[in-house]
Each structure stands twice: as structure tokens, then as C-alpha cells.
Design a protein around this motif. Structure first.
Motif, short mmCIF file in Angstrom:
data_model
loop_
_atom_site.label_atom_id
_atom_site.label_comp_id
_atom_site.label_asym_id
_atom_site.label_seq_id
_atom_site.Cartn_x
_atom_site.Cartn_y
_atom_site.Cartn_z
N TYR A 164 5.88 20.51 67.15
CA TYR A 164 4.87 20.20 66.48
C TYR A 164 4.55 21.23 65.29
CZ TYR A 164 3.50 18.28 70.95
OH TYR A 164 3.37 17.54 71.98
N PHE A 165 4.69 20.56 64.05
CA PHE A 165 4.59 21.10 62.76
C PHE A 165 3.55 20.27 61.69
CE2 PHE A 165 8.10 23.70 64.22
CZ PHE A 165 7.81 25.02 63.63
N PRO A 166 2.84 20.71 60.99
CA PRO A 166 2.10 20.06 59.94
C PRO A 166 2.86 19.37 58.73
CG PRO A 166 1.68 22.04 59.38
CD PRO A 166 2.99 22.16 60.48
N TYR A 167 4.13 19.02 58.76
CA TYR A 167 4.86 18.55 57.78
C TYR A 167 5.46 17.27 58.04
CZ TYR A 167 4.80 23.61 57.25
OH TYR A 167 4.16 24.91 57.17
N ALA A 168 5.88 16.73 57.11
CA ALA A 168 6.51 15.12 57.27
C ALA A 168 7.73 15.36 57.75
CB ALA A 168 6.65 14.47 55.90
N SER A 169 8.10 14.48 58.80
CA SER A 169 9.58 14.50 59.54
C SER A 169 10.79 14.55 58.38
CB SER A 169 9.85 13.28 60.30
OG SER A 169 9.75 12.17 59.69
N ASN A 170 10.74 14.02 57.05
CA ASN A 170 11.85 13.92 56.12
C ASN A 170 11.63 15.06 55.06
OD1 ASN A 170 9.56 12.99 54.78
ND2 ASN A 170 10.47 11.20 54.08
N HIS A 171 10.60 15.99 55.47
CA HIS A 171 10.46 17.10 54.35
C HIS A 171 11.65 17.96 54.58
CE1 HIS A 171 8.83 19.87 51.83
NE2 HIS A 171 8.07 20.81 52.51
N ASP A 172 12.08 18.24 53.41
CA ASP A 172 13.18 19.31 53.44
C ASP A 172 12.77 20.69 53.20
OD1 ASP A 172 15.76 18.10 53.26
OD2 ASP A 172 16.13 18.31 51.10
N ILE A 173 13.22 21.65 54.35
CA ILE A 173 12.75 22.81 54.41
C ILE A 173 13.82 23.85 54.49
CG2 ILE A 173 11.52 24.54 55.93
CD1 ILE A 173 9.84 22.22 56.87
N PRO A 174 13.81 25.15 53.68
CA PRO A 174 14.96 26.31 53.85
C PRO A 174 14.62 27.31 54.89
CG PRO A 174 13.18 26.63 51.93
CD PRO A 174 12.73 25.35 52.71
N TRP A 175 15.16 26.74 56.20
CA TRP A 175 15.16 27.51 57.37
C TRP A 175 16.11 28.64 56.99
CZ3 TRP A 175 11.43 25.91 60.61
CH2 TRP A 175 11.04 24.55 60.69
N ILE A 176 15.28 29.85 57.29
CA ILE A 176 16.34 31.15 57.31
C ILE A 176 15.83 32.02 58.73
CG2 ILE A 176 14.36 32.26 55.86
CD1 ILE A 176 16.79 34.08 54.63
N SER A 177 16.73 32.92 59.10
CA SER A 177 16.56 33.66 60.15
C SER A 177 15.97 34.95 59.74
CB SER A 177 18.03 34.16 60.77
OG SER A 177 17.69 35.09 61.72
N THR A 178 14.94 35.40 60.44
CA THR A 178 14.54 36.74 60.04
C THR A 178 15.50 37.92 60.36
OG1 THR A 178 13.69 37.14 62.27
CG2 THR A 178 12.10 36.27 60.68
N ASP A 179 16.41 37.71 61.04
CA ASP A 179 17.72 38.55 61.19
C ASP A 179 18.46 38.81 59.97
OD1 ASP A 179 17.03 39.19 64.01
OD2 ASP A 179 18.75 37.87 64.77
N ASP A 180 18.56 37.80 59.33
CA ASP A 180 19.08 37.74 57.80
C ASP A 180 18.38 38.45 56.83
OD1 ASP A 180 21.46 36.28 59.01
OD2 ASP A 180 21.08 34.54 58.03
N ILE A 181 16.97 38.26 57.08
CA ILE A 181 16.08 38.88 56.12
C ILE A 181 16.20 40.37 56.26
CG2 ILE A 181 13.73 38.99 55.07
CD1 ILE A 181 13.42 36.39 56.33
N GLY A 182 16.15 40.81 57.55
CA GLY A 182 16.22 42.39 58.08
C GLY A 182 17.65 42.94 57.47
N ASP A 183 18.76 42.12 57.78
CA ASP A 183 20.11 42.78 57.13
C ASP A 183 19.98 42.71 55.66
OD1 ASP A 183 20.91 42.62 60.01
OD2 ASP A 183 22.00 40.57 59.55
N GLU A 184 19.59 41.76 55.02
CA GLU A 184 19.38 42.25 53.57
C GLU A 184 18.54 43.25 53.00
OE1 GLU A 184 21.33 40.43 51.00
OE2 GLU A 184 22.58 39.73 52.81
N THR A 185 17.44 43.29 53.82
CA THR A 185 16.55 44.44 53.48
C THR A 185 17.04 45.62 53.70
OG1 THR A 185 14.60 42.99 54.09
CG2 THR A 185 14.30 45.30 54.11
N ALA A 186 17.75 45.94 54.63
CA ALA A 186 18.41 47.18 54.92
C ALA A 186 19.42 47.62 54.18
CB ALA A 186 19.02 47.25 56.58
#
Length: 294
Positions: A164-186
Motif C-alpha cells: 500500500y502506497f499513496p502513488y498511482a500504479s503507473n508512477h515512475d519512482i527512482p528506487w534506491i537501496s539505503t545500503d548504496d547511499i551508505g556506501d557512497e556516504t562512507a
């Protein structure tokens, strides 16, 4: 080298801490929930129970630090998220100025400051401005929508075979893993060769609609998972049950509407430096399945 990581017990903070500690540098972890960081302590990190709005505590903890990781932690019971974002950023910026911290890596958000009344998308723009005013070298990482938000859907997947999310089923979303964010941050915290004040979008490997995401879930889990679009108002009601104040409910409602706008934040063009590697299928296989989705 001494690196201080604020909001260290969240998904991004823990991953960042893991990588920084593994690099063998002095690591100070700041959190209101030190029990979540036992693994990092065992590896040699020091944990201090300091809140992100504790100016004197932040100044003390960042003495002689060369780099600071900053992420504004959520606070549903705040009178206002806008005020909370500004208050904590001012505390962090005071520590940067007082201790002349050379480098700051701040987790912002895609489209930061794009306009008023966009919830936290607006507020992270304020945070960027506050840290830039310190005169330090500052990198603002601007990620898209966290794959880890699906961890909050586990009970619905188990009980309802639905998400369940409040977005249309055909809405493009840039999904990203928080692991990848942490790796780039480090990587940037450990690198003392960069300078200036700049931003970098992080948008995962590809945009996916909720229909495409649930198709991947169904394939990996080997059972049909449906997508159900809910209203923003229903999400606000759930937030109220979790202790969100009326202002916070309104501010997060503005955020959900902004993120669901087909011509809004997530219409941002992709560039090569915005791409990160973890696919949604890999996230489901290696992380979501650990939560007994069988």
C-alpha cells in the motif's frame, strides 16, 4: 582521521558506520538508540547518546573531527518538521563552525528546495543552505525513494498479499537501496581530496512503477502480490496513530503529494553519476526475504 556520524542508528547511518569502522579510522557514532549499534561498538566505534538538536553535545563530540556525516532524523512528535529540520541543522552547523570540521556529507533529497509546501523536500533545501553557510566543504547527497520503505510493508505482504502506497500504479519512482547511499556516504567521508560545496543525485539503477515493483515481488516470492493505492489522508491517519502531530501530518501529506506528482520531483532526468547498483530484485532477494516473506 576522526569521523563523526550523526543519526547513526538508522539504515543509512548504520551502513555508513559499518564501512567507516572497517576502514580503521576513529569513529564516533551519535544516536538516541545506542542499543542498535552493538555490532559497530564491537568493531571499535565509540557511541555517544547525543541527539541531533543538542548543540553543546554535538560540539563536544566533534572536537578534532575531520569529517561529519549528517542526516536529519525523523521526529513524528515534533511540533513542526520544518522547525525540527532547521533546529537540528543549526546545531550541526554550530559544531562545524566551532570545531572547523573540514568536510560534511549531508543526506538531503532529490529535488531539495524545489519549491514551498513540498514537505521534507522543501526542508532539506533549508538544511543544505544552513550547512553551506558554514564555509566548510559540504557534499549534499540527494537520494530518491528508499527500497527499505518496503520493510514497513512486511505484515501487509504476509497477511494481505498486497502493498500500500499513496502513488498511482503507473508512477515512475527512482528506487534506491539505503545500503548504496551508505556506501557512497562512507566513500566521501573517508576521502580527504574533495572540496567545495556541491550536490549529487542518487537514483538507483532504474525508475520503476508500483505495478513493476509488485511484479518483481510476485516473481521473487513466487506468489501474487497486488498493489493498492491508498489516499494521502489515510496515510495521515496512520501517522496520527503513530504519534504524529497535526502539523507533521500536514507536512508529510504535502510530501506524499509532491512525490506522487508525475511532473514533479521524480521527473528528474537521470545522469550517469546518479546511478547506483543495487536492483530492486536484489533488495528483495537479499534483504526483504530475511523478514520471513515465504
Amino acid at each position: 582521521m576522526k569521523i563523526v556520524i550523526a543519526a547513526a542508528s538508522g539504515n543509512i547511518g548504520r551502513r555508513t558506520a559499518e564501512k567507516v569502522v572497517q576502514a580503521g579510522v576513529e569513529t564516533i557514532l551519535l544516536t538516541r538508540q545506542p542499543e542498535k549499534l552493538a555490532a559497530q561498538v564491537a568493531q571499535g566505534a565509540t557511541v555517544k547518546p547525543i541527539s541531533s538538536d543538542d548543540t553543546s553535545g554535538l560540539i563536544e563530540a566533534t572536537q578534532n573531527a575531520e569529517a561529519l556525516f549528517w542526516l536529519t532524523p525523523p521526529k513524528l512528535n515534533a511540533p513542526s518538521l520544518r522547525d525540527w529540520y532547521i533546529q537540528t541543522a543549526m546545531a550541526g552547523a554550530s559544531a562545524v563552525r566551532e570545531n572547523k570540521i573540514k568536510r560534511v556529507v549531508n543526506i538531503s533529497g532529490l529535488g531539495a528546495g524545489a519549491g514551498p509546501d513540498l514537505g521534507t523536500v522543501t526542508f532539506v533545501g533549508n538544511v543544505e543552505s544552513i550547512f553551506n553557510q558554514t564555509g566548510s566543504n559540504v557534499l549534499h547527497l540527494r537520494p530518491g525513494y528508499f527500497m527499505e520503505n518496503f520493510l514497513e510493508q512486511v505484515k501487509f505482504i504476509q497477511q494481505d498479499s498486497a502493498v500500500y502506497f499513496p502513488y498511482a500504479s503507473n508512477h515512475d519512482i527512482p528506487w534506491i537501496s539505503t545500503d548504496d547511499i551508505g556506501d557512497e556516504t562512507a566513500k566521501y567521508l573517508l576521502d580527504d581530496c574533495w572540496s567545495g560545496q556541491w550536490t549529487r543525485n542518487l537514483m538507483g539503477p532504474e525508475n520503476l512503477t508500483l505495478s513493476e515493483v509488485t511484479a518483481i515481488l510476485s516473481q521473487v516470492l513466487n506468489r501474487s502480490i497486488d498493489y493498492v493505492q491508498v489516499t494521502v489522508e489515510s496515510v495521515q491517519q496512520q501517522l496520527a496513530l503513530l504519534g504524529a502531530t497535526p502539523n507533521v501530518q500536514q507536512e508529510l501529506g504535502n510530501l506524499f503529494r509532491a512525490l506522487g506528482d508525475p511532473d514533479g520531483i521524480y521527473a528528474t532526468a537521470r545522469t550517469p553519476e546518479a546511478i547506483t547498483t543495487t536492483t530492486f530484485e536484489q533488495f528483495v532477494t537479499h534483504k526483504l526475504l530475511k523478514h520471513t516473506l515465504t
